[in-house]
Each structure stands twice: as C-alpha cells, then as structure tokens.
Design a protein around this motif. Structure first.
Motif, mmCIF file in Angstrom:
data_model
loop_
_atom_site.group_PDB
_atom_site.id
_atom_site.type_symbol
_atom_site.label_atom_id
_atom_site.label_comp_id
_atom_site.label_asym_id
_atom_site.label_seq_id
_atom_site.Cartn_x
_atom_site.Cartn_y
_atom_site.Cartn_z
ATOM 1 N N MET A 1 2.225 -2.013 4.497
ATOM 2 C CA MET A 1 0.952 -2.098 3.778
ATOM 3 C C MET A 1 1.047 -1.266 2.509
ATOM 4 N N ASP A 2 0.905 -1.926 1.366
ATOM 5 C CA ASP A 2 1.053 -1.264 0.073
ATOM 6 C C ASP A 2 -0.322 -0.878 -0.463
ATOM 7 N N GLU A 3 -0.626 0.397 -0.459
ATOM 8 C CA GLU A 3 -1.896 0.934 -0.971
ATOM 9 C C GLU A 3 -3.084 0.090 -0.543
ATOM 10 N N LEU B 1 4.416 0.610 8.216
ATOM 11 C CA LEU B 1 4.873 1.451 7.112
ATOM 12 C C LEU B 1 3.752 1.456 6.093
ATOM 13 N N TYR B 2 3.159 2.615 5.922
ATOM 14 C CA TYR B 2 1.905 2.706 5.192
ATOM 15 C C TYR B 2 2.128 3.465 3.890
ATOM 16 N N ILE B 3 1.933 2.737 2.777
ATOM 17 C CA ILE B 3 2.208 3.346 1.472
ATOM 18 C C ILE B 3 0.925 3.813 0.840
ATOM 19 N N SER B 4 0.924 5.022 0.351
ATOM 20 C CA SER B 4 -0.296 5.509 -0.285
ATOM 21 C C SER B 4 0.025 6.737 -1.113
ATOM 22 N N HIS B 5 -0.893 7.069 -1.998
ATOM 23 C CA HIS B 5 -0.796 8.396 -2.591
ATOM 24 C C HIS B 5 -2.047 9.201 -2.264
#
Lengths: 518, 361
Positions: A160-162, A190-194
C-alpha cells in the motif's frame, strides 16, 4: 512467523540518481511492515521492483524462500503480490464492478464478479456498491475499489503506497481495521508512508530508507516520533517560525461564492463564505475531490463567477479574468505543477514569464523582454534554492520538490496581496516543504493574506491561524486552529458527506465484529 | 525486441535532423517507386531536385518558378503554423485561398476599367478580408458551439470550390470572353496586375508578402506576448488558461490570421501567375501548405526552407512528367512520402530506440 519476502542487496540507479543502494528488507508472514522515508528516499522504486514494474540493477529477492524476480506486474500478481497505488487507476465513467474486472487477468462474468465484490467488501468492512459509478465516489471509496480489486486475487503480500493521503481520519480508522484483520488472517502488508503517527499505530516493524539506503529497522512503538523523524531526514527539522505577524484589514472576502460543476466529474461550489485578513493564513482542509481545484480556479479567475462573489481589498473582482486579478494582487498556485502551474516542455525562464509578465517588468508594449524574464527566473531560483542547472532548463526536467519551490517562489516574489495555494507541499521532501511553509509565513508577515488549500492536516496545524473544511463544495465556518484536535478536524471534514459518512462508531463496530467469532 | 523509450527532454539534435533525414528517406523510397515504374531512380531524383535549378535547358524557365510556387506555400503555411502551434487545426486554407481570390478579384473587377495604382492594394485588402471571413466560419462555430474545426474548415473547401466555379461561370465571367468560363485577365489589366518585380526571379508581391510574413511571424513567436501565448496554449492548455490566455480569442486570432494570409495568397495568385479566376483555380496550395508547415517544424525560417523545397518538388515533378513521362500521381505520392517520413522520423525527437530484450514498464 517465517519470512514471506526477502530482499537482499537490491540496487537501482537512474541516470543521475541512485534510487536504491544495497537495500535489505524482510517481510514476515502476517505482519504489517512499514516502509518509511521522505519523498525521494527510494520507497517507490523499491516497491516497484517488488511489484515487477522496475528491474533492479543488482540484488536478489525471494518469496517464501523461492527466488523471485518478476519481469512484469502480471508475474508479481500471479506470485501473490498485489499493490494499491497512491494514484488510482480507475475509469470514472465505469461502474465499480467493471473497473475491478478490467484489472483482472481472467475476469468472471459481471454478475458473479459483483457478488464477489459485495462479499469481500462485507467480509472486510469496506462499504462498496458494485453497481456505483466510480466518478460519483469519494476518494476513500475509490481506494476501497482498489483494495477490493487486490483482495479478490487473495494476495500473500499487499503493498500500500501512502494510502491515507486522501482519507479523512475516520476513513483511516476503517482502513486500519481492515488491514489488521487481513494481517491476522496471514496476509502480509508492506505499508509505505511518511506519516509517523499512523505507522506507530499500525506497524510493529519498520524499515527506514534515506537517500536510497536502509538506515535502520525498528519497532516504531519503541522509539519516539522525534527519533523516527531524525532517522528519516538525517537531521532534526525545526518547525516554522510563526511569530511576528500583525493582522491587517480584510484583504479577501468570499460572499456566497457558488459555481456550477465544471464538467462531468467536477464539484460544484455552493455558498462559500470566507474572509481573510492581511497577515493571516487560512487553512482549507478536505479530502481530494471536494472542490479544492474548483475553489482555486474560481479565485485565480480561471472559472467565471458572479460579479459580487469575490472582493479583493473591498473591490468586487468576480467578473475579472486571471490577468486583471493578478494585476490587482490576487495570485494563485495550483496543485498540479506540470501542465497547470507550469508548462512542462518550456524553460524556467518561459515559465517565469507565464505569470510574471503581469506584475514584473517583463512586458513592454506587448513584447516580452526575455532578459528580464530570465533574471526574474534566476531570482526565483536563487531565493528559493531551486536545484537546477539554470533558467534554461525545461520545467519537466526538475524534480517535483524543486519545481514546486519554483512555482511558489514565482508567485511569492511577485508580492501578492493575497496568495492562494493548493497542496503547496504535495510530494515535496521535508526540507523543501519546510522552506515553502516558511516562505508562506514570511509572506503573511509582510501583510499579505494567504489561503492554503491542503489535504495534509499537519500542514494546517503547523501553518494556519484559522481552519475551514471543504466538503462536497461547501465550506464550514472557519475556526481558530489553536486548541483544535485531529478528531474535531476529522468531524469537520466528514461533516456534510451524504452517502459514505465514515463515523468513528462505525469503525469501532467493524473492529468489534472482527473480534467476534465468525 | 525493439522498444521505444521516452527521452527525459525532447532532443534538440533530432528536432532539426529529422527534416533532412525525411528528405533523404523520401529520395530512397521515392527512387524505389520510380524504379518500380521502370525509370532509373537516379535520373528521376536528379530530374526532380537538380535539373530545375541547374540544368541549362530548363533553368531559365524553372528557376523563377521556384519563387512563384514557393510564395503562396510559404504565405499560407506561416498562417497555418500559428494555429498548429496553438492546437488550432485549420485544414481549410485551400478554401480560404479560393474565397480570398474571389473577393479580391470581385473588388477589382467592380472598378474595371478604372486606371489607378490603388486598385491592387484595394484588391489585396478585399482578398485578405475574404479569406478571413471564410475562416471565421469554423472559428466561430468552434468557439460558440464546440464543433470540430478540422471537419468544418475542410468541408468548406469543397463549398469554396463550387463557389469559384459558379463565379467563373456567372457574375465574374468575362463579358468579352465569348462565353468561355473565367474572369477577365487580371494580370493584363495594369491596375490589377501583380507583375514579376525583378525580371527572371519570379519575385512578385505575393512572394514579398511571404517574406514579410516569415519575418513578422518569427518576431511574434520569439518576442511578442501573443506568440508566447500561442505556444503556451499548444503545449499546455491548462497552464495557458492559468496564465491568462483566453482560448476562444486565440482560436479566432489564429483562424483569422491564417485565413487572411491564405486569402492574400489567393489574390496574388489570381492577379499574377494565374491571371484569371477560373473553374479550376484551386491548385492545392492550401493543402500542400500543411505539409510545408510541418516540414518546416512550424518554425518561420523552417517554413521558408520547406516552402522552397516543396516548390522544387512541384517544378521537378512537372519536369519529370514532361521528360520522363512519370505519372502525376507518382509525383503526388512522392510529396506525400515526405510528410509520411517526417512524421515517422519525428518520433525520435521524443523517444529513443532501444534494442535488446529489456522490458520497459
């Protein structure tokens, strides 16, 4: 738990940029693994390699212990890897079921598919009507379409992208509940974030990337947010300095601003009332697609409005076009940098002239003075630290953050009376975002009114003096940001939604239903 | 596997290398076609590209023809390039050329047989206005009702062709012509004649107008706000609107200028090289100018060169028909190949070729 995905020594270089260098990553079965990093840290390249969109230069991957090197996304999907992108790939004019079917290798008949969608969306608490037309859905519902599309493939790994950048806080809660249920059933995520807070809420392990390299792996709950941020950025960031501003008289007033929806999937604005004082920053929040673009266009003059609907320093400017408004001091910077705020194939000099000719000494008797335009571009580049070989560079050759600094700088340096910006720090790295925010604050300090339209709620709390939520083309009455909680903001954002109200109690119900035996 | 990969920025080298390369490829493919027709390809190519300018026995006739043919092509193509750069597709320059000639000729003939130097300028004005008015039809239909300007402007060409035939047979027919179709000979009436200005060069007022148009267009594109806005609208329409460009106005401006220039070209043709308005007045300049505009990269200087080259293929083509007996269709196919190869090779401006088994996502 055993390892589902193992990445060893993955490297990928693009001309001029090393996107990934010797990246190691292990995702266990049934875990929610965070991939943390600033914009441009290499997160996207890494997951694109896992999803078969990018071929790495070096390194190996293994899925369930077997070598894994997908030449294309289709192979990745066959191996059990699914991905929800930050930007949706959906057709507005088609129904939910049709959109889902288009993304499948061998879609079943539409009626069967609709039943499957309904079943999956019930099972995972993702409210979704298979017959609804995607163009009519909110961003949150669109994301659910993408998630359901992935879930129908019964993936082992879901990337998951953002995913939360377009969601209200309440929608985020529903999403998290779904992800936790998936993880319990053995799917790895897989978790993408800032966004550090949400990662601390969701994930037990995080891999942190900086400039293409892994700089650390940790349990995000055992380290402080500040430590995480430092790992991500490399240095500690200082918050922008908001002090030293004096309020002046009202510079911008919107009086029952109403505009019919431009085009089939646009949003109509209705009855928007707002006043902005000199020296003030007003933050307008809202989930994408609730009228942000239309509001900016109505203010910049691109969208015609009624004669009395907009007042700039007491003057009614509703009927004026972009040129006349800019000459009076109402400037704007739209969200989309390439193609809207700037012409991609034109040089920075030409892009400086794009709006600069109206207020800078660039135009003489209908003729453009390119020397003056060039020095204006040079001034923007220097004052806003735009990293580029020079003003002759084409806009599309700049990175997103650098172009954004250029676009904001171009408007700020024209000394606006009122500046309206939409998503000023979208896709911009932390250092650049801080610089842009500081520039907006400095502009307000100089007496200008600033309207910041953004989906980043942290940005509103950091910048704005008052906050209003834009919802289905309506604006809530503005409230002071001091003492405002995320929860309250979330309620304001969700306020006027009709069909997909995402209330926190609903989220709790859904979460409870997961815990109950099936 | 062969794959195309998008370049990060358009290649400046390819931008200017494609036209010569396209000419070269046209010569090769055209040569093959001529060979298939039973001709020696080298002789055919030489006849088309070399003989009109340098062969003793043809040059005295053919050399002036170069400017005579290139003049209207350049004049029309300059106007079209303005529109094409803005994403405004005027495909009907041929019609505007014809209507310009009709209006200009009618204005002059109304004053026949007056004797004053003012008549040719007056006719030029009427010609430009006629072309402008004909172009306003697709322009206004597009801005008011959102019709497709490509279709409307193209179909109006056929209306204009019927109109010129009706005029040549009716109101504008030469009363002293013994009943034959066609107007009075405007080239032989001193007040309306558009003569060869310098003997042996083919230079007439239309060529002068074309040269002026090239310079004016060049200045406009590089220095003037209108030229900047035209480029903006073509390259990034949303950015253009953001930058205060009014699309409707620009559509009308582009159509107006290209129509007026086409009309002017028609008028200078009817008063000079053609001499009279007749049923078959339209000779295809308006369509060929589209090729010229693209061959010249929509750049004024490029158009100047492309117009000369295209004129050369016209003259050389005629010569080849005459001396080698090549069919007229073969010459047209040859000219068509030029555009085909140009557009084909153009891909390399924005893409590069990649050989090998690498997959591109």
């Amino acid at each position: 738990m055993s390892a589902l995905l193992q990445v060893r020594g993955l490297s990928k270089a693009y001309p001029g940029v090393v996107a990934n260098k010797d990246v190691d990553l292990t995702v266990q079965q049934g875990e929610i693994h965070a991939l943390l990093g600033e914009n441009g840290a290499g997160k996207s390249t890494l997951v694109k390699a896992i999803y078969g969109l990018v071929k790495p230069d070096a390194g190996t991957m293994a899925l369930l212990g077997k070598p894994y090197a997908p030449p294309e996304p289709r192979a990745a999907r066959r191996a059990g890897v699914a991905m929800v992108f930050q930007h949706f790939s959906l057709f507005d004019a088609l129904s939910v079921a049709e959109n889902v079917g288009l993304g499948m290798e061998t879609p079943p008949r539409l009626r069967v598919l609709a039943a499957e969608i309904a079943q999956v969306s019930r099972a995972y608490g993702l409210p979704l009507d298979p017959a609804a037309r995607v163009g009519d859905l909110s961003a949150g519902a669109r994301q659910r379409v993408e998630i359901v599309r992935c879930l129908l493939q019964e993936p082992k790994l879901l990337i998951m992208d953002e995913p939360t950048s377009v969601l209200t806080p309440q929608e985020v809660e529903i999403l998290f509940a779904t992800l936790q249920k998936l993880a319990r059933e053995g799917t790895s995520i897989l978790y993408i974030s800032h966004k550090l807070e949400e990662i601390r809420a969701l994930c037990r392990r995080a891999t942190i990337l900086r400039r293409g390299r892994v700089v650390g792996t940790c349990d995000p709950r055992s380290v402080s947010t500040a430590q995480l941020a430092e790992l991500m950025v490399g240095t500690s960031l200082k918050r922008p300095d908001r002090e030293g501003r004096n309020r002046g008289p009202v510079v911008l007033a919107l009086k029952d601003l109403s505009v019919p929806a431009p085009g089939r999937f646009g949003t109509a604005l209705s009855g928007i009332r707002l006043t902005v004082e000199g020296g003030e920053i007003v933050g307008i929040g809202g989930v994408a697609g609730n009228g942000q673009d239309e509001l900016l266009a109505a203010l910049s003059g691109e969208l015609p409005v009624g004669p009395r609907m907009i007042e700039l320093e007491g003057e009614e400017i509703g009927t004026l076009g972009p040129v006349a408004r800019r000459r009076l001091g109402l400037l704007a910077a739209p969200e989309e940098r390439l193609g809207h705020a700037a012409a991609p194939d034109m040089s920075l000099t030409e892009n400086a002239a794009l709006t600069g000719w109206m207020r800078e000494p660039i135009l003489r008797r209908g003729f453009l003075d390119w020397k003056a335009a060039r020095s204006f571009a040079q001034k923007v580049i220097e004052s806003f630290d735009v990293r580029t070989p020079g003003p002759g560079t084409a806009a599309r050759a700049l990175s997103g953050g650098n172009l954004q600094k250029f676009v904001i700088g171009r408007e700020v340096l024209q000394r606006p009376r009122v500046l309206v910006v939409n998503q000023p720090t979208w896709g911009v790295d932390a250092a650049a975002a801080a610089a842009i925010r500081q520039a907006l604050i400095d502009l307000a300090r100089g007496g200008a009114g600033v309207v910041v339209i953004t989906q980043d709620l942290d940005e509103i709390l950091e910048l704005a003096d008052r906050f209003a939520a834009l919802n289905a083309g309506r604006l809530t009455p503005p409230v002071p940001t001091e003492g405002l909680t995320m929860e309250r903001i979330g309620l304001m954002l969700g306020g006027a939604h009709d069909m997909d109200v995402a209330r926190p109690d609903e989220a709790h119900q859904i979460m409870e239903s997961y815990d109950a035996p099936a | 596997m062969i794959a195309l990969e998008r370049r990060p920025a358009p290649s400046a080298v390819w931008r200017w290398a494609t036209p010569p390369l396209a000419v070269l490829l046209t010569m090769v493919a055209g040569g093959a076609m001529f060979a298939a027709l039973g001709q020696d390809p080298l002789v055919a190519i030489r006849t088309i590209f070399w003989d009109p300018l340098f062969a003793e026995q043809f040059a005295s006739y053919a050399r002036p023809q170069l400017l005579v043919k290139a003049g209207p092509l350049i004049l029309i193509a300059i106007g079209l390039a303005m529109g094409f750069r803005a994403g405004v597709w005027n495909i009907g320059a041929e019609g505007q050329y014809i209507v310009g000639a009709i209006c200009g000729a009618a204005a002059g003939l109304a004053l026949y047989p007056a004797d004053t130097r003012l008549i040719l300028p007056l006719m030029a004005l009427a010609g430009a206005l006629g072309g402008w008015a004909w172009a306003m039809i697709p322009a206004l239909l597009r801005t008011r009702f959102g019709t497709n300007e490509i279709l409307v402007s193209l179909l109006l060409v056929y209306v204009a062709e019927q109109l010129v035939a009706a005029m040549a047979l009716g109101p504008l027919r030469n009363p002293d012509g013994g009943g034959f179709p066609g107007s009075r000979n405007l080239a032989r009436w001193d007040s309306s004649a558009n003569p060869e200005l310098i003997v042996g060069t083919g230079m007439h007022w239309g060529v002068v107008a074309a040269f002026i148009a090239v310079i004016a267009a060049h200045v406009m594109f590089t220095r003037h706000l209108a030229g900047f806005q035209i480029r903006l609208m073509g390259e990034a329409p949303r950015a253009a609107r953001f930058g205060g460009v009014r699309a409707g106005r620009l559509v009308i401006l582009c159509f107006g200028v290209s129509g007026a220039l086409a009309g002017l070209a028609g008028l200078f043709e009817v008063t000079g090289p053609a001499g009279q308005l007749n049923i078959d007045f339209g000779a295809g300049y308006g369509f060929t100018a589209i090729i010229v505009a693209f061959l010249g990269r929509l750049h004024p200087i490029g158009i100047l060169l492309a117009g000369l080259l295209m004129a050369l293929t016209y003259i050389g083509g005629e010569l080849a028909q005459l001396t080698l007996g090549l069919p007229a269709a073969a010459i047209q196919a040859f000219q068509g190949m030029l555009l085909f190869f140009l557009l084909g090779v153009d891909v390399f401006t924005n893409y590069r070729l990649r050989l090998g088994r690498r997959r591109i996502a």
